[in-house]
Structure formats: C-alpha cells, structure tokens
Design a protein around this motif. Structure first.
Motif, mmCIF file in Angstrom:
data_model
loop_
_atom_site.group_PDB
_atom_site.id
_atom_site.type_symbol
_atom_site.label_atom_id
_atom_site.label_comp_id
_atom_site.label_asym_id
_atom_site.label_seq_id
_atom_site.Cartn_x
_atom_site.Cartn_y
_atom_site.Cartn_z
ATOM 1 N N HIS A 72 0.853 -1.319 -0.084
ATOM 2 C CA HIS A 72 -0.111 -0.078 0.010
ATOM 3 C C HIS A 72 0.836 1.353 0.105
ATOM 4 C CE1 HIS A 72 -3.357 -2.489 1.491
ATOM 5 N NE2 HIS A 72 -2.349 -3.069 2.084
ATOM 6 N N SER A 73 0.445 2.180 -0.836
ATOM 7 C CA SER A 73 1.483 3.336 -0.894
ATOM 8 C C SER A 73 0.589 4.759 -1.042
ATOM 9 C CB SER A 73 2.150 2.943 -2.048
ATOM 10 O OG SER A 73 2.884 4.321 -2.337
ATOM 11 N N VAL A 74 0.990 5.599 -0.371
ATOM 12 C CA VAL A 74 0.316 6.807 -0.733
ATOM 13 C C VAL A 74 1.141 7.939 -0.853
ATOM 14 C CG1 VAL A 74 -1.058 8.500 0.908
ATOM 15 C CG2 VAL A 74 -1.456 6.238 1.499
ATOM 16 N N PHE A 75 0.863 8.957 -1.495
ATOM 17 C CA PHE A 75 1.519 10.053 -2.120
ATOM 18 C C PHE A 75 0.988 11.386 -2.139
ATOM 19 C CE2 PHE A 75 4.908 12.068 -3.958
ATOM 20 C CZ PHE A 75 4.457 13.093 -5.053
ATOM 21 N N MET A 76 1.164 12.406 -1.292
ATOM 22 C CA MET A 76 0.738 13.552 -1.399
ATOM 23 C C MET A 76 1.676 14.509 -1.716
ATOM 24 S SD MET A 76 -1.530 13.870 1.933
ATOM 25 C CE MET A 76 -2.424 12.451 2.654
ATOM 26 N N GLY A 77 1.401 15.381 -2.886
ATOM 27 C CA GLY A 77 2.594 16.495 -3.053
ATOM 28 C C GLY A 77 2.248 17.012 -4.346
ATOM 29 N N PRO A 78 2.975 18.237 -4.743
ATOM 30 C CA PRO A 78 2.548 18.777 -6.042
ATOM 31 C C PRO A 78 3.235 17.886 -7.135
ATOM 32 C CG PRO A 78 4.420 19.764 -4.811
ATOM 33 C CD PRO A 78 3.891 18.997 -3.866
ATOM 34 N N MET A 79 2.563 17.650 -8.291
ATOM 35 C CA MET A 79 3.020 17.139 -9.403
ATOM 36 C C MET A 79 3.253 18.255 -10.490
ATOM 37 S SD MET A 79 3.247 13.700 -9.095
ATOM 38 C CE MET A 79 2.340 12.697 -10.433
#
Lengths: 312, 101
Positions: A72-79
């Motif tokens: 499981h992987s979560v990513f939050m940030g500007p792309m």
C-alpha cells in the motif's frame, strides 16, 4: 625473551589477486557473462539518479506468504504538469496505490493500481535456464496513452541477445558480448513504426573491481559516458557526461554514494546548476525514513520531500 | 541709504563674487570632475560586486547545506556507533573486532 627465539612468522602466501596479471593467460573461452545491455549504465544510474520526489510518501509492504506480498502506498504532493510556457505548473495531487507481488525463482509477477486509474503490470518468467521472458505494460484511462512491451532475453555463455516488441510497432534487438574478462561491447537496433524512426547504438563497458567505465553512442544523437570509482567499501564516486549532437545539449554531473550501516546517502551536482541529495535512514528493523532534496539554482525550483517505508 | 546698501550689496556681491568665483573654479576644475566620475564608477562597481558576492554566497551556502551537512551528520553518527561498539566490546571482554574498512 626465550620465547621469541625461533619464532618466525610464516611466509605469507600471496593472495590470489596479487599474482601479476600479465603472467596470467586470459582464457578467451571462459569469459564471464556480460551485464544486460539496458543495464550497462547501472552503477552510474544508481548513484546519480535516485528517485527524487516532492511531497510526502508512505509505503507499506506486507508479506502474506514467502512468495506473495501486498503493498500500500500513499503519495501527497505537487506534481509537475508540462505546460507551454517556460514556467512549470505544479498541481497538488494525492493518490493511493495498491500493489501485489508474487516472487518465485522462476516467475515474478508484479502489479500496481493507482486511484487515478493507471495500472502497471510486470511479468518476468524463466522459460528455460537461458531464456527469459519479460513483459511490461502500463494502462491508463486516457485513450492512446497505454503501452506494453515484451522482451525475450537469451543468455549465452559470454553473450546476451535480446528482442523487444512493443505496441505501436516498436521493434528492438540488442546484442552484447564479453571480449575480455573486463571489457564487454554491445550494440542495439530499434525501429519505431508509429514515429517512423529507426536507430542504431553502440556501447562499451570496462569494469574492474574498483571502477566501471561505460560509453554509449546512439544514432538519435546521444553520446553518454560514465565513470564510477569505488573508493572504499562504503563510498563510491560517480560522474556522468551526456552530449546530444543533434540538439547540442551538454550535461555533466558528479555525485557520491555513501552506504553506511544505518543509512544510504547519495548526493549529486549538475552542470545545469542543479544539486540533489537523497537520504535513506534505517530507524528500526524494516522501518526506513527517506528525505529527498533538489535545488535548481537556474530555474529557482526547490523540491523537498520526506517519506517513510515500512516492511522489507 | 539705498546707495549705501547697494554699495554694500555691491561690495558684498563683490566679496561674494570673489568667493563664488573661487569655489566655481575649484568645482569646475578638471581634477574635481574626474574625481567625481571615478567615485561614481567605484560606487557602481562596489554595489555590483556586493550583489554578485551575495548571490555567490547564497548559492554556495545552500549547495553546501544540501550536499555536505547530511554527510557530516551521518559520518558523525557512524563514528559514534563505532566508538560505542568498541567500548562495549572491550567492556564485555570480547576481543576487539577489527574495524571494517
């Protein structure tokens, strides 16, 4: 005093590596198998191109079985969104990625699906001892953006051959051969039907225990040279030079890679005015803390990220 | 009276005339003009130099912070851990392990 009389240290037998190399006859029939053609820059890429990211990243890998694991992987940030203007537009995004891996000595299956509808799948299968089949596909919900590729690798005694088929009429073949115990030469040919482009490339790799030097030339106009020196067991320094003779683009970069007991630190500086660092620190068994930093002085673009990786 | 003041004024203007004339000659002399040009050039160059030194110092400082500071911190921690291990090894009486290169 008496105990020291007659005690003579035994003559040291020279270690195998100290034998003069010129006296050894190179056995041309027994050369080692070379590195696969697409991994020829492997050491330089590992040191100079870590997975830099911006934002927060969290990865959790749970093994259900000896062979099967979920992630499981979560990513939050500007792309970054590529835009026509010179300014890159950054849009904050967040996604969750679910994946499953199956690992067998003969078969490896790998799948990932993201909340924005993208699916990544990889298969690696050992059909026989020497023939490996690899397939790789990326499906998206946008039309005409999905692609897939199939590779057949044949590993000979001191050479490797690879055939590649991709969607959009992409054909490729590569051949690499060990010429001496340290030097291997290879070449590749590809044809892209959709873009009506074809190309040929040559590569050479010279490696000893302490250093690896590679060079690659392609008819698409790219010349890439790299050199990695292993200064000690924990430290290696890498440098890379890329020149595109069609677009007259030159980039040189220099970096270090420290593998210490508790952490792995990679740093690099570029001729485009870009410096980056990537730190992976082991907080506990199976718990890794990641920090990534990238500063671009010319474009004044600063990217910093942090993350946590749980699981083996 | 008026003539006296005028005379005084003329005298004063005459005296001032002399002072004014002297200062004028001084301020219009070529040396002073050149000196002024040099001073303004020097001020311009110094300002530019300060600005570019400031810029260079900023770039060098942030690059040092990103590339070198984590390295120093990690090497220090590694050294501390090594020392701790050597201490523990000597405390427990185990033969000291040769430090891995």
């Amino acid at each position: 005093m008496a105990s020291h009389i007659g005690v003579v240290p035994p003559p040291m037998t020279p270690a195998k590596g100290n034998e003069p190399k010129t006296a050894e006859k190179i056995d041309y029939l027994n050369l080692p198998c070379p590195i696969p053609y697409e991994e020829i820059h492997r050491e330089a890429l590992m040191s100079l191109k870590p997975e830099l990211f911006e934002g927060m990243r969290f990865d959790f890998t749970k093994g259900l079985n000896q062979k099967f694991s979920l992630s499981h992987s979560v990513f939050m940030g500007p792309m970054e969104v590529p835009s026509q203007a010179s300014e890159t537009i950054k849009i904050p995004t967040a996604h969750y990625e679910f994946g499953a891996n199956f690992l067998d000595p003969k078969l490896m299956l790998f799948g990932r699906i993201l909340t924005d509808g993208r699916l990544n799948a990889r298969v690696k299968c050992d059909l026989t001892d020497n023939l490996i089949l690899k397939a790789n596909s990326q499906l998206t919900s946008e039309p005409h953006m999905s692609h897939g590729m199939v590779n057949f690798d044949y590993k000979g005694k001191d050479f490797r051959i690879q055939f590649q088929l991709g969607n959009g009429a992409l054909f490729g073949a590569s051949y690499i051969q060990s010429v001496t115990p340290h030097l291997s030469l290879g070449s590749e040919v590809f044809w892209a039907g959709q873009h009506r482009k074809s190309g040929i490339g040559l590569a050479a790799r010279y490696n000893t225990d302490k250093m690896v030097a590679t060079g690659q030339v392609a008819s698409t106009g790219m010349v890439a040279l790299s050199y990695v020196q292993k200064v000690s067991e924990k430290v290696s320094l890498a440098s890379d030079f890329m020149y595109n003779y069609m677009s007259r683009d030159v980039t040189a970069s220099f970096g270090y890679d420290y593998v210490l007991r508790q952490c792995r630190l990679r740093g690099k500086i570029d001729s485009n005015g870009c410096t980056a660092a990537f730190l992976e620190e082991r907080l506990n068994m199976g718990l890794n803390f990641i920090l990534s930093a990238e500063i671009d002085h010319w474009k004044k673009d600063y990217k910093f990220g942090f993350g946590l990786t749980v699981g083996e | 009276m008026a003539s006296q003041s005028r005379k005084g004024g003329k005298n004063r203007s005459g005296q001032e005339g002399v002072l004014a004339r002297v200062t004028n000659t001084i301020s219009q002399s070529s040396i002073v003009q050149q000196g002024k040009l040099v001073a303004s050039d020097a001020a311009f160059v110094t300002k530019k130099l300060l600005k570019s030194t400031g810029k260079a110092a900023w770039i060098a400082g942030t690059t040092f912070l990103i590339l070198v500071v984590p390295l120093i911190i990690e090497m220090d921690r590694e050294q501390q851990m090594n020392e701790l291990e050597m201490q523990q090894a000597s405390l427990l009486g185990t033969p000291p392990v040769a430090p891995q290169k």
